[in-house]
Design a protein around this motif. Sequence first.
Motif, PDB file in Angstrom:
ATOM      1  N   GLY A 169       0.827  -1.204   0.000  1.00  0.00           N
ATOM      2  CA  GLY A 169       0.000   0.000   0.000  1.00  0.00           C
ATOM      3  C   GLY A 169       0.856   1.245   0.000  1.00  0.00           C
ATOM      4  O   GLY A 169       2.078   1.178   0.177  1.00  0.00           O
ATOM      5  N   ASP A 172      -2.351   6.965   0.358  1.00  0.00           N
ATOM      6  CA  ASP A 172      -3.720   6.465   0.379  1.00  0.00           C
ATOM      7  C   ASP A 172      -4.238   6.438   1.819  1.00  0.00           C
ATOM      8  O   ASP A 172      -3.976   5.506   2.579  1.00  0.00           O
ATOM      9  CB  ASP A 172      -3.743   5.063  -0.234  1.00  0.00           C
ATOM     10  N   ARG A 211      -6.447   3.332   2.736  1.00  0.00           N
ATOM     11  CA  ARG A 211      -5.667   2.108   2.905  1.00  0.00           C
ATOM     12  C   ARG A 211      -4.937   2.123   4.252  1.00  0.00           C
ATOM     13  O   ARG A 211      -4.910   1.117   4.969  1.00  0.00           O
ATOM     14  CB  ARG A 211      -4.659   1.978   1.758  1.00  0.00           C
TER      15      ARG A 211
END
Length: 502
Positions: A203, A207, A210
């Motif tokens: 990830g 983000d 996330r």
Amino acid sequence: MNNRKNLLIIGAGAAGKMVLNDFKKTQGFKYNIVGFIDDKASKLNTSLGGVKVLGNRHDIIEICKLKNVHEILLAIPSLSAEGKAEILNICNNTSCEIKILPSMSEIMNIGNLKLSVRNMELEDLLARDPVVLDNVKIAGYISGKTVMITGGGGSIGSELCRQVARFNPEKIVVFDIYENNAYDLQNEFLSAFPNTDLEVVIGSVRDKERLNMVFSKYRPHVVFHAAAHKHVPLMEKNPSEAVINNVLGTLNTANCAKKYNADKFILISSDKAVNPTNVMGATKRLCEMIIQSIGKDSKTEFVAVRFGNVLGSNGSVVPLFKNQIKNGGPITLTHKDVTRFFMTITEAAQLVLEATSYAGQGEIYVLDMGKPIKIYDLAIKLIKLSGLEPFKDINIVITGLRSGEKLYEEMLMDQEDLSEISNSKIFVAKPMNINWSSFEKGLIKLFNVASTGDGVKIRRILSELVETYTYIIEDKSEYEISFENECININDIKRRAIAEMS
């Protein structure tokens, strides 16, 4: 025909005698031991096991020529890092292959003296003493805890994983956008640390959703934030990426640590954050400012650890030079007088763990990098370490300083009050007073501009937020004019004009 190599042993003590006896028994067919070197005047012209002490360290170069020495073996395991570096730098001025006998504990662990002997590495020439860790204090915040490391597959991140594993964490969460590095680390842990619960999560720190999912699932107690873009020239060309990945990524990760009540959040910072002259350095300084201000009303301790260049890290100067040497040269150097601070990857990671054990809210821990090293001298040493001769086998070409590059780096800003702690290799800079409300507004403004990709405006806002940031616009084709308190990009005017004409 005699194909044996002439060997010179440095150190006519217990270790030297052990090497002599072992080599005579097991490698007599390979080596002809021509003599010893020892700095004790009382040993000069004496013999050890029938082999004469020929001189001290200052005689090494001459003796190597007279005796046609092929290999030198340093056999003084108790020697300090500084003493070892002094002798090895003398040896590096010969054409001999140089080998080192490690510490007695390492020899005992390996169980074979022949296998213990290793080639000299660049790190041996830097005079860096081993780090002495307070294992009890470090275990106190890691043992039985979940530790998350962003950028965990990178050079610093992966070494942090290895060092953390030694202190029996409940779980290590490796959070990284680059799956190949993370995959390699996962495979390494299966054999090197089979009892460590390592979870690899792919990830990006950009983000926010996330990150929230990961923090909600694993609830890390300790977060080491090593994810960042670090290459100065690339970030000069891609300033919006530097801002979004470094600054927004830090803010996202720090907010999650705060939201999910992590015990500690540690930012991996850089000496380039001090009086920055490039976008990367300015973004790292902003990251420091974020952790200095965000934790004021938080249970989470936010700190930063600032250090210089790490030998052998991905994309650093040493792998670049080695690759250039491998390809026959030339080594490219931006300026003959450029200096940088250096430490090994292991030393950096260990000192990060040690500094974290002292953590106080908003503090910046500055690692003792020793004396700055001339990159030109580093290039010369690497060429010689490769068994080649500078300017004969491998040339060095000066290309000129790149945009945003300094001749030298600094570890401390003028406004920072530096104080010592009990570890002599770590200093602490007290938190600066940052108004979070106004600072947050500036960050939002910066993120909005970064989303447009306008490098000129990004640099202008960076300089407003980081007062010590100075820069020069190299590309004169794009610049700003001020009209009624509004900054307008000249290229925007051109595009509007073309649109109206068509």
